[in-house]
Design a protein around this motif. Structure first.
Motif, short mmCIF file in Angstrom:
data_model
loop_
_atom_site.label_atom_id
_atom_site.label_comp_id
_atom_site.label_asym_id
_atom_site.label_seq_id
_atom_site.Cartn_x
_atom_site.Cartn_y
_atom_site.Cartn_z
N LEU A 44 -9.25 -1.88 13.49
CA LEU A 44 -9.68 -0.56 13.05
C LEU A 44 -10.81 -0.65 12.02
N GLY A 45 -11.19 -1.88 11.67
CA GLY A 45 -12.24 -2.05 10.66
C GLY A 45 -11.73 -1.88 9.25
N GLU A 46 -10.41 -2.03 9.07
CA GLU A 46 -9.83 -1.87 7.74
C GLU A 46 -9.55 -3.25 7.15
N PRO A 47 -10.35 -3.71 6.20
CA PRO A 47 -10.09 -5.02 5.59
C PRO A 47 -8.85 -4.97 4.72
N PRO A 48 -8.25 -6.12 4.42
CA PRO A 48 -7.07 -6.14 3.54
C PRO A 48 -7.36 -5.49 2.19
N ALA A 49 -6.45 -4.66 1.75
CA ALA A 49 -6.62 -3.95 0.48
C ALA A 49 -6.16 -4.83 -0.68
N ASP A 50 -6.74 -4.60 -1.83
CA ASP A 50 -6.36 -5.30 -3.05
C ASP A 50 -5.05 -4.70 -3.56
N SER A 51 -3.98 -5.48 -3.53
CA SER A 51 -2.66 -4.97 -3.90
C SER A 51 -2.62 -4.47 -5.33
N GLU A 52 -3.24 -5.21 -6.24
CA GLU A 52 -3.22 -4.80 -7.64
C GLU A 52 -4.01 -3.51 -7.85
N ARG A 53 -5.11 -3.37 -7.13
CA ARG A 53 -5.90 -2.14 -7.21
C ARG A 53 -5.09 -0.94 -6.71
N LEU A 54 -4.33 -1.16 -5.63
CA LEU A 54 -3.48 -0.09 -5.09
C LEU A 54 -2.42 0.33 -6.12
N LYS A 55 -1.82 -0.63 -6.79
CA LYS A 55 -0.81 -0.31 -7.79
C LYS A 55 -1.41 0.48 -8.95
N LEU A 56 -2.63 0.11 -9.36
CA LEU A 56 -3.29 0.85 -10.43
C LEU A 56 -3.60 2.27 -9.99
N PRO A 105 -4.79 10.82 -5.55
CA PRO A 105 -4.17 11.58 -4.45
C PRO A 105 -4.14 10.82 -3.13
N GLU A 106 -5.12 9.91 -2.90
CA GLU A 106 -5.18 9.19 -1.64
C GLU A 106 -5.20 7.68 -1.92
N LEU A 107 -4.23 6.97 -1.36
CA LEU A 107 -4.21 5.51 -1.46
C LEU A 107 -4.89 4.92 -0.23
N ARG A 108 -5.73 3.92 -0.45
CA ARG A 108 -6.53 3.35 0.63
C ARG A 108 -5.67 2.69 1.69
N ALA A 109 -4.53 2.14 1.32
CA ALA A 109 -3.67 1.41 2.24
C ALA A 109 -2.22 1.58 1.80
N PRO A 110 -1.27 1.19 2.65
CA PRO A 110 0.15 1.28 2.25
C PRO A 110 0.47 0.34 1.10
N LEU A 111 1.48 0.70 0.34
CA LEU A 111 2.05 -0.18 -0.68
C LEU A 111 3.17 -0.98 -0.05
N PHE A 112 3.14 -2.30 -0.20
CA PHE A 112 4.21 -3.17 0.28
C PHE A 112 4.89 -3.79 -0.93
N LEU A 113 6.13 -3.38 -1.19
CA LEU A 113 6.79 -3.78 -2.42
C LEU A 113 8.23 -4.22 -2.15
N SER A 114 8.68 -5.18 -2.96
CA SER A 114 10.12 -5.46 -3.02
C SER A 114 10.76 -4.42 -3.93
N SER A 115 12.08 -4.35 -3.93
CA SER A 115 12.76 -3.34 -4.74
C SER A 115 12.49 -3.56 -6.24
N SER A 116 12.41 -4.82 -6.68
CA SER A 116 12.13 -5.07 -8.09
C SER A 116 10.70 -4.69 -8.45
N GLU A 117 9.75 -4.95 -7.56
CA GLU A 117 8.36 -4.57 -7.81
C GLU A 117 8.22 -3.05 -7.87
N TRP A 118 8.99 -2.34 -7.05
CA TRP A 118 8.95 -0.88 -7.06
C TRP A 118 9.45 -0.33 -8.40
#
Length: 811
Positions: free
Chosen positions: A418-430, A437-450
């Motif tokens: 789809l032309g979507e490069p891997p998102a920066d996980s730390e940037r998503l968390k910030l 209002p709009e996150l570029r990609a899904p958040l993938f988290l363990s329960s402790s990280e959440w």
């Protein structure tokens, strides 16, 4: 490392998650050296006598993943069309213009050879995707032209038969024989060879993309062999092709399945899964640099297309705007995570199309009004987005940080076309904590990280964790293992005359704790500033020799405290964060399996635990959850909206954690919850899907997956017997499900009740039917705890050894 269920939908051998680099060999026929890449497949490490005796290996298997390309190729060649008609403007305008003109021609080519809304669905294996990645650009164009002809229904006009009924080989329409030929081996669905994945749809299977006719007979033999394996399968799903895979240390000229009684190698059957060809694949193959913003080797980088689902699986995928959450129950290997990946893909596909349409509208606005240099006003942006689907923010959550990471990696490979490069996980968390209002990609988290991320969404003075160090220690302690602390705590000892849990003397932090206790004993009563996270090991030592243990086990006390008294949804609504004695005793028998007459004893122990917890400055996970739950209810937590929440391995979470997720989510109907109570491994968690239904007002009815794509019936029969026994002995702890069924036969697991570790080592390393001759990726030793690893014989310790918690979800 193992990867989430993919093309083979069975247990994977240990190998790279990206497509493997082809092995090189010298061809007998003087064709020069070639590059090959073996198809990803899984292994069960059991000899399948039924398949072997059927003579399936007697037919030579074609190069199951023949990726042929010239070793002399150092860069993709230019398309023949572009080379024969050079662009005049490029000659006068320089290399940049020539590159732009070539890209424009590729875009037009992709548009002219679209796969959307075509009468025939073209599906390929993972093997074919790898073949296409290894082709040069000229051959990629020819392959796409051929696949497009199949999609338009003109397959037979560009093909010739390979056998009398089913198989065809197609070449690009109107293409003359050249040195860069492409031959697509395909078959159509029929009554004898139906598509159980695409029921009712007209479709063709593409088995291989060959660069010469030299191996077509080998391909045909492999296809017939695959259907032969399928006819031996023990399945009610109907007829379908199956393959085999084996590891050869030194692959020669022929690749074929080798069985134990023939060469000592174990042949492993697997269900062949299919991927639908789409315009996304064409763009990725021909417009790689434009799509991804960089030139890259697709074969090395790795990419996926969504798996083709059957009718039942399709019905379980929620619509874009769900009106009710989905609860999915299925044993290990039935495809729960694959459905979660399908949801992630569809949401991201819609978000990507929305961004592209919005950007195009903004470019059109700017080009139509040269004075429009200022960004659009909210009203203008709202008008542009009015006709577009809403953006959807997604959270994928599970107990294990390793499983979350593996699903993230697989999802990113799905998004590459789809032309979507891997998102920066730390940037998503910030962005999440900044309430974007709009996150570029899904958040993938363990329960402790959440929990840590949600805590960061609070004002600094209201956060539970007071430093990054405390956050890191919490995440490291939990780390998806359920027992927690395996990475922080070594052997726990109880100091003489003290009931507080301590670390071993070899641990620097344990030494500091011991020194602090000594200071207190000398009269320095100043409390320690740092809190400690309670774990089961600590809890066990707090109750060492406790009078309650005469009637209840430590595990029972731990479960009652952290699943019901503190870990229930009802506890989150109290002022203190736990149920009162009367509230706990009044719980229905289905909510707590402990008999009512024993609950008073359990509550006495819980009150004693509260006193010990305060005395030793301990806190538990339920304390963190209650703090965050209270802040969410009071509106103190600011974060990005969550429209979809996907929870995998839900049985390892408490109801309190699920209640927190439910309250934090924006769309209460956007949950996709999957798991299996027969796979609960986290101590202190008493989980049932009927309790989860109450969280959603009892509306969603749990759906079930019963077809196992990973494991043969020999293992499943034993597993079903164990689950049946658990259901009879502990009727309130498991959800009753239909027995799962496998696609193929196999031997029962070997049980060694009376033996020694040395004997186990001897058996596992023996060269007979059961042994695999050497340790390595072919077998894994699973133990109950980290301490059990140290008790293994040295020979077994040298292999792959995992705890139950480490292996969970990574089968």
């Amino acid at each position: 490392p193992p990867v989430p269920q993919g093309d083979t939908c069975v247990k994977q051998r240990s190998r790279s998650p990206t497509p493997p680099t082809p092995s090189r060999r010298e061809s007998r026929g003087g064709r020069g050296r070639e590059m090959r890449c073996s198809e990803e497949a899984a292994s069960h490490h059991h000899k399948l006598r039924g398949l072997a005796s059927a003579g399936a290996s007697a037919t030579p298997r074609f190069s199951a993943a023949r990726m042929i390309c010239s070793r002399r190729r150092t860069a993709p060649s230019r398309p023949r069309e572009a080379a024969s008609r050079p662009d005049r403007s490029a000659a006068t305008s320089g290399p940049a213009a020539a590159t732009a003109a070539a890209a424009e021609r590729e875009r037009k080519f992709v548009e002219q050879h679209g796969f959307e809304c075509q009468p025939v669905q073209v599906v390929v294996t993972r093997h074919v995707l790898l073949q296409l990645a290894f082709l040069d650009v000229t051959r990629r164009r020819k392959a796409i032209r051929t696949l497009h002809a199949l999609a338009t229904g003109a397959g037979e006009s560009v093909s010739k038969r390979l056998d009398g009924e089913h198989l065809f080989v197609a070449r690009p329409p109107g293409n003359k024989t050249t040195g860069s030929d492409v031959h697509c081996v395909w078959e159509r669905g029929s009554a004898a060879r139906p598509f159980f994945e695409a029921a009712g749809a007209e479709a063709v299977r593409v088995w291989s993309v060959e660069t010469s006719e030299a191996h077509l007979e080998e391909v045909m033999s492999y296809v017939e062999e695959a259907w032969g394996y399928g006819s031996l399968a023990d399945s009610e799903a109907g007829s379908f092709p199956m393959g085999t895979n084996n590891e050869l240390s030194h692959p020669g000229d022929q690749w074929h399945p080798v069985h134990s009684d023939e060469g000592g190698d174990v042949s492993v059957p697997y269900v062949i899964k299919w991927h639908a060809v789409s315009d996304h694949l064409s763009r990725l193959l021909l417009l790689t640099e434009e799509l991804l913003g960089e030139a890259c080797d697709l074969a090395q980088r790795g990419f996926h297309l969504p798996l083709l689902l059957d009718a039942h699986e399709q019905s379980l995928v929620p619509p874009p705007q769900p009106t009710c959450s989905t609860l999915l129950v299925g044993r290990s290997g039935t495809g729960k995570t694959s459905l979660a990946l399908e949801i992630l893909y569809r949401v991201q596909e819609t978000n990507s199309a929305r961004r592209a349409a919005r950007d195009a509208a903004l470019r059109e606005r700017a080009s139509g009004d040269e004075s429009a240099t200022a960004p659009p006003t909210p009203q203008e942006l709202s008008a542009i987005e009015g006709g577009l689907p809403p953006h959807t923010n997604v959270l994928f959550l599970c107990k294990s940080v390793t499983l979350a990471s593996r699903v993230k990696s697989h999802s990113e490979q799905l998004m590459l076309p789809l032309g979507e490069p891997p998102a920066d996980s730390e940037r998503l968390k910030l962005d999440f904590s900044a309430a974007e209002p709009e996150l570029r990609a899904p958040l993938f988290l363990s329960s402790s990280e959440w929990l840590v991320l949600l805590d960061r969404c609070l004002p600094p003075d209201q956060r539970w964790f007071k430093s990054e160090q405390e956050e890191a220690q919490f995440k490291e302690a939990i780390n998806g293992t359920g027992d927690g602390l395996a990475s922080l705590l070594s052997h726990m000892e109880l100091a003489e005359g003290d009931d507080s849990p301590t670390r071993s003397t070899g641990d620097a932090r344990g030494g500091a704790a011991a020194a602090a206790r000594q200071r207190r004993q000398k009269g320095n009563a100043a409390p320690e500033a740092r809190r400690e996270l309670l774990t089961f090991e600590m809890f066990e030592q707090l109750f060492q020799g406790h009078k309650t243990l005469r009637s209840l086990s430590v595990s029972t006390l731990y479960r009652e405290a952290f699943s019901y008294i503190k870990g229930s949804r009802e506890a989150m609504k109290t002022k203190e964060g736990y149920l009162s004695r009367d509230e706990y005793i009044a719980l229905a028998s289905k909510m707590s399996p402990l008999p009512a007459e024993m609950r008073g004893v359990a509550y006495d122990a819980f009150e004693d635990y509260l006193r010990k917890k305060r005395r030793h400055r301990l806190y538990d996970v339920c304390d963190v959850v209650f703090h965050l739950f209270t802040q969410v209810r009071q509106g103190e937590v600011r974060h990005s909206p969550l429209h979809r929440v996907i929870i995998d391995e839900v049985q390892d979470l408490t109801m309190a954690e699920l209640a927190l997720l439910h309250d934090a989510a924006t769309d209460k109907d956007g949950f996709f919850v999957c798991g299996d109570t027969a796979q609960t491994i986290t101590r202190g968690v008493g989980f049932r899907f009927t309790d989860v239904r109450l969280l959603f007002d009892g509306r969603p009815k749990p759906a079930q997956l019963i077809t196992n794509y990973r494991t043969h019936s020999g293992i499943l029969t034993a597993a079903n017997a164990l689950v049946s026994l658990l259901t009879k002995l502990f009727p309130t702890t498991l959800d009753r499900l239909n027995d799962e069924r496998g696609h193929f036969l196999g031997p029962p697991p070997a049980l060694l009740p009376d033996t020694t570790p040395a004997r186990v080592s001897e058996m596992m390393l023996a060269g007979d039917e059961l042994g695999l001759c050497e340790m390595g990726a072919n077998q894994v030793v699973i133990v109950r705890s980290a301490s059990a690893k140290k008790k293994l014989p040295p020979l077994l310790q040298s292999g792959l050894v995992l705890t139950v918690e480490e292996s969970k979800g990574l089968e």
